[in-house]
Enzyme design. Structure first.
Site, PDB file in Angstrom:
ATOM      1  N   LYS A 174      50.420   3.765  54.511  1.00  0.00           N
ATOM      2  CA  LYS A 174      51.062   5.058  54.776  1.00  0.00           C
ATOM      3  C   LYS A 174      50.031   6.104  55.177  1.00  0.00           C
ATOM      4  CE  LYS A 174      53.095   5.715  50.767  1.00  0.00           C
ATOM      5  NZ  LYS A 174      52.629   4.515  50.072  1.00  0.00           N
ATOM      6  N   ARG A 202      59.072  10.289  45.301  1.00  0.00           N
ATOM      7  CA  ARG A 202      58.847   8.943  44.778  1.00  0.00           C
ATOM      8  C   ARG A 202      59.877   8.550  43.731  1.00  0.00           C
ATOM      9  NH1 ARG A 202      52.917   8.611  46.084  1.00  0.00           N
ATOM     10  NH2 ARG A 202      52.069   6.690  45.245  1.00  0.00           N
ATOM     11  N   ARG A 247      40.384  -2.688  49.065  1.00  0.00           N
ATOM     12  CA  ARG A 247      40.274  -1.386  49.727  1.00  0.00           C
ATOM     13  C   ARG A 247      39.151  -0.562  49.104  1.00  0.00           C
ATOM     14  NH1 ARG A 247      45.339   2.665  50.379  1.00  0.00           N
ATOM     15  NH2 ARG A 247      45.196   2.967  48.134  1.00  0.00           N
ATOM     16  N   ARG A 279      38.997   2.979  44.233  1.00  0.00           N
ATOM     17  CA  ARG A 279      39.822   3.869  43.422  1.00  0.00           C
ATOM     18  C   ARG A 279      40.234   3.135  42.155  1.00  0.00           C
ATOM     19  NH1 ARG A 279      44.458   6.020  47.513  1.00  0.00           N
ATOM     20  NH2 ARG A 279      45.667   5.696  45.619  1.00  0.00           N
ATOM     21  N   ARG A 282      51.695  -0.142  39.726  1.00  0.00           N
ATOM     22  CA  ARG A 282      52.193   0.744  40.780  1.00  0.00           C
ATOM     23  C   ARG A 282      53.346   0.077  41.530  1.00  0.00           C
ATOM     24  NH1 ARG A 282      46.988   1.981  44.121  1.00  0.00           N
ATOM     25  NH2 ARG A 282      48.250   3.471  45.287  1.00  0.00           N
TER      26      ARG A 282
END
Ligand code: AMP
Length: 213
Positions: free
Chosen positions: A13, A88, A127, A160, A171
C-alpha cells in the site's frame, strides 16, 4: 480524487500510495507514517502509540480518529486525498464517513490490493525500512545496492518491530477480523475496486489507475 487504499500489511500500500498520490496530485495520508514520525520525534502521540504498534495491535480509535480528523482539516485536501492505512475497523469507517459528510467531500473509490497470507509473511519478514526517509527495500526481492543502506538517502535500513514474523501473524489476524469487514461494506455500496498486489510495482500502479478510471 478522494481515495482509500486498503489491503493487508505487506500488500504494498505504501509504495503504491506514493505513485498514485503523485499521479493524481493529491496528498498521501498514511496513519502508520504519521505514528512513526511521532515515535521518531518522541511526541506524546508517539508515546501513546508505541506499545500498540510494537505488538501489531491497532492504536485505540480515540487517538487515531482525532489524528485523522485533524489531518483532514488541512487545506491541502481540498482537491482530494489518498488515505493509506485508515480506516481499519468499523468504528473508524463510521467516523470517516461523518468527517467527510460534514465537509461535503464524498469518497470516489476504495482500492483493495489483494494478496495471500503466505506471500505477505515472505514479503514482510524480509522488508527493511529506512530510518531517514521511510522508503522500504527487501533483503531478497528488492536489494539495496549496499546492504543495510538506503539507495535513496543513504540512511540506515532497519527491520520494523512490527515486521517480525510473530507480529506479522498478529497483524494479519487483526486485518481479517477487523479490517476485512469494512472492505465488504465498501463493496456493498459500490465503491470497491480490486486489483492484484502481485507483480511489478509500475504494472500494479498502471492497473490501479485503469481500475480507478
Ligand atoms: P502501517 O504502516 O499502516 O502498517 O501501520 C503501522 C502500525 O500503526 C499499525 O500496526 C498500527 O499499530 C498503527 N496504525 C496505523 N494505522 C492505524 C489505524 N488506522 N488504526 C489503528 N492503528 C493504526
Amino acid at each position: 480524487m478522494r481515495l482509500i487504499l486498503v489491503g493487508p500489511p505487506g500488500a504494498g500500500k505504501g509504495t503504491q500510495a506514493v505513485h498514485l498520490a503523485a499521479h493524481y496530485k493529491i496528498p498521501h495520508i498514511s496513519t502508520g507514517d504519521i505514528f512513526r514520525a511521532n515515535l521518531k520525534n518522541g511526541t506524546e502521540l508517539g508515546k501513546q502509540a508505541q506499545s500498540f504498534m510494537d505488538r501489531g495491535e491497532l492504536v485505540p480509535d480515540s487517538v487515531t480518529n482525532e489524528m485523522v480528523r485533524d489531518r483532514l482539516g488541512n487545506t491541502d485536501v481540498a482537491n482530494g486525498f489518498l488515505l493509506d492505512g485508515f480506516p481499519r475497523n468499523t468504528n473508524q469507517a463510521q467516523v470517516l464517513d461523518q468527517i467527510l459528510a460534514e465537509k461535503k467531500m464524498p469518497l470516489d473509490a476504495v482500492l483493495e490490493l489483494k494478496i495471500d497470507n503466505a506471500e505477505i509473511v515472505k514479503r514482510l519478514s524480509g522488508r527493511r525500512t529506512c530510518r531517514g526517509c521511510g522508503v522500504s527495500s527487501h533483503v531478497e526481492f528488492e536489494k539495496p545496492k549496499v546492504a543495510g543502506v538506503c539507495d535513496k538517502c543513504q540512511g540506515e535500513l532497519y527491520q520494523r518491530e512490527d515486521d517480525k514474523e510473530e507480529v506479522v501473524t498478529r497483524r494479519l489476524v487483526i486485518y481479517t477480523e477487523q479490517t476485512a469487514p469494512i472492505v465488504e461494506f465498501y463493496k456493498s455500496i459500490g465503491l470497491l475496486k480490486i486489483i492484484s498486489a502481485l507483480g511489478d510495482v509500475s504494472e500494479i500502479t498502471k492497473k490501479a489507475i485503469s481500475a480507478l478510471g
